[in-house]
Design an enzyme around this catalytic site. Structure first.
Site, mmCIF file in Angstrom:
data_model
loop_
_atom_site.group_PDB
_atom_site.id
_atom_site.type_symbol
_atom_site.label_atom_id
_atom_site.label_comp_id
_atom_site.label_asym_id
_atom_site.label_seq_id
_atom_site.Cartn_x
_atom_site.Cartn_y
_atom_site.Cartn_z
ATOM 1 N N GLY A 38 0.837 -1.205 0.000
ATOM 2 C CA GLY A 38 0.000 0.000 0.000
ATOM 3 C C GLY A 38 0.869 1.253 0.000
ATOM 4 O O GLY A 38 0.666 2.178 -0.794
ATOM 5 N N HIS A 39 1.867 1.263 0.896
ATOM 6 C CA HIS A 39 2.800 2.393 0.925
ATOM 7 C C HIS A 39 3.544 2.487 -0.411
ATOM 8 O O HIS A 39 3.770 3.579 -0.931
ATOM 9 C CB HIS A 39 3.822 2.217 2.048
ATOM 10 C CG HIS A 39 3.236 2.139 3.425
ATOM 11 N ND1 HIS A 39 3.212 0.974 4.158
ATOM 12 C CD2 HIS A 39 2.657 3.084 4.216
ATOM 13 C CE1 HIS A 39 2.665 1.208 5.344
ATOM 14 N NE2 HIS A 39 2.300 2.474 5.407
ATOM 15 N N LYS A 151 -7.443 4.177 2.171
ATOM 16 C CA LYS A 151 -7.644 3.238 3.282
ATOM 17 C C LYS A 151 -8.027 3.987 4.560
ATOM 18 O O LYS A 151 -8.885 3.560 5.315
ATOM 19 C CB LYS A 151 -6.347 2.447 3.475
ATOM 20 C CG LYS A 151 -6.094 1.912 4.839
ATOM 21 C CD LYS A 151 -6.537 0.502 4.928
ATOM 22 C CE LYS A 151 -6.353 -0.095 6.298
ATOM 23 N NZ LYS A 151 -5.460 0.563 7.199
HETATM 24 P P1 AMP Z 1 0.545 4.447 7.922
HETATM 25 O O1 AMP Z 1 1.981 4.053 7.797
HETATM 26 O O2 AMP Z 1 -0.351 3.325 8.296
HETATM 27 O O3 AMP Z 1 0.357 5.690 8.734
HETATM 28 O O4 AMP Z 1 0.083 4.821 6.450
HETATM 29 C C1 AMP Z 1 0.798 5.760 5.680
HETATM 30 C C2 AMP Z 1 -0.003 6.065 4.448
HETATM 31 O O5 AMP Z 1 -0.177 4.869 3.686
HETATM 32 C C3 AMP Z 1 -1.405 6.590 4.757
HETATM 33 O O6 AMP Z 1 -1.709 7.623 3.854
HETATM 34 C C4 AMP Z 1 -2.250 5.380 4.538
HETATM 35 O O7 AMP Z 1 -3.581 5.681 4.184
HETATM 36 C C5 AMP Z 1 -1.532 4.704 3.395
HETATM 37 N N1 AMP Z 1 -1.912 3.295 3.325
HETATM 38 C C6 AMP Z 1 -1.904 2.404 4.344
HETATM 39 N N2 AMP Z 1 -2.387 1.214 3.932
HETATM 40 C C7 AMP Z 1 -2.722 1.361 2.628
HETATM 41 C C8 AMP Z 1 -3.282 0.494 1.644
HETATM 42 N N3 AMP Z 1 -3.617 -0.763 1.911
HETATM 43 N N4 AMP Z 1 -3.474 0.987 0.402
HETATM 44 C C9 AMP Z 1 -3.157 2.290 0.116
HETATM 45 N N5 AMP Z 1 -2.624 3.146 1.007
HETATM 46 C C10 AMP Z 1 -2.412 2.701 2.226
#
Ligand code: AMP
Length: 281
Positions: A38-39, A151
């Site tokens: 996702g990242h 997400k």
């Molecule tokens: P986090 O590290 O969980 O704070 O996420 C960092 C970024 O990655 C945020 O903008 C999330 O929305 C995005 N993100 C996390 N999981 C996904 C996913 N499965 N698909 C797309 N973006 C994601």
């Protein structure tokens, strides 16, 4: 080109300022690390649209409640730097807590309205922590575009509101949810799930799918649509935090659910809280 790791806020600011002075469009992907596909999709989107790409890896204590998983949040920095470099990032900003919140730091950015329901209701203070850190990171990096995942639907809405209200010169880009083969949205927190819970967690995307199918079949009563979703989640052993049908912009519950609205879910499997959503189209 090799990924440059930067730890100090001043050094990050200076590097991005040099890039901007040379006419580069700087793209920014804020993360808390434990990077996954996702990242990667966010980094690749930034790579495609910008000349320079900065990824931040920072587990932001201010967005965790006192009983939440700050201490056990997965930290996988070496793998993160590899993934970020391979996905095309030019720099990884990896600040310590004191670099983001130096002594004397006294500002909280609080977006009202959008933050009161959904995740804001069960995670008091969470979105203040998010808005504050994103504003500070924007100030350090000075990106012209910043990439977030759909997400975290409410998070993107909050960041957009903040950027508009504070007239920050950055375009907020929302990227599609990247999913596992069984539909579970990728999340750093999926690492907490044991094999059995992981299997049961596939009920989350299935519930959203079932809700969307009901609406597509002509059911517009949110209670009925959400009832179907809740039943599926509970049958899989999930403890529902919320299921909601909201307007895509205001995030307010809709009286009649239809195209363009958003279904959202937050549910616990074991000790792990998962969120997901689906825009009805
Ligand atoms: P986090 O590290 O969980 O704070 O996420 C960092 C970024 O990655 C945020 O903008 C999330 O929305 C995005 N993100 C996390 N999981 C996904 C996913 N499965 N698909 C797309 N973006 C994601």
């Amino acid at each position: 080109m090799a990924l440059e790791r930067v730890d100090a806020a001043a050094a990050m600011g200076a590097l991005a300022a040099r890039w901007r002075a040379a006419g580069a469009r700087v793209g920014f992907v804020p993360t808390m690390g434990a990077l996954h596909a996702g990242h990667r999709s966010l980094i690749q989107a930034a790579r495609a649209e910008c000349d320079r790409v900065v990824v931040s890896v920072f587990v932001n204590p201010r967005q965790f409640g006192p009983d939440e998983d700050l201490d056990r949040y997965p930290r996988t920095l070496d793998a993160d730097l590899r993934l970020a470099g391979e996905a095309g990032a030019d720099a990884a900003f990896v600040p310590k807590v004191e670099a983001v919140y130096p002594p004397g730091f006294a500002t909280t950015v609080s977006v009202s309205g959008l933050t009161e329901g959904l995740c804001g209701a069960s995670r008091p203070g969470h979105f203040d922590g998010v808005a504050t850190v994103v504003a500070r990171l924007f100030g350090i990096v000075g990106p012209c575009r910043a990439y977030f995942g759909q997400k975290d639907y409410q998070q993107v809405a909050v960041v957009r509101r903040m950027v508009a209200d504070l007239a920050l010169p950055v375009a907020v880009v929302s990227c599609p949810i990247v999913r596992e083969p069984d539909g579970l949205a990728m999340s750093s927190r999926n690492r907490y799930l044991d094999a059995d819970t992981r299997r049961r967690a596939a009920a989350v995307p299935r519930a959203l799918e079932a809700g969307a199918a009901r609406v597509a079949a002509g059911e517009h009563d949110p209670e009925r649509v959400l009832g179907v979703m809740r039943a599926l989640l509970e049958a899989a052993g999930g403890r529902v935090d919320y299921v909601a049908a909201v307007n895509a912009e205001t995030l307010r519950a809709v009286a009649r659910v239809g195209m363009g609205d958003v279904l959202l879910v937050a549910v616990r499997f074991g000790g792990t809280r998962l969120i997901d959503n689906r825009v009805l189209s």
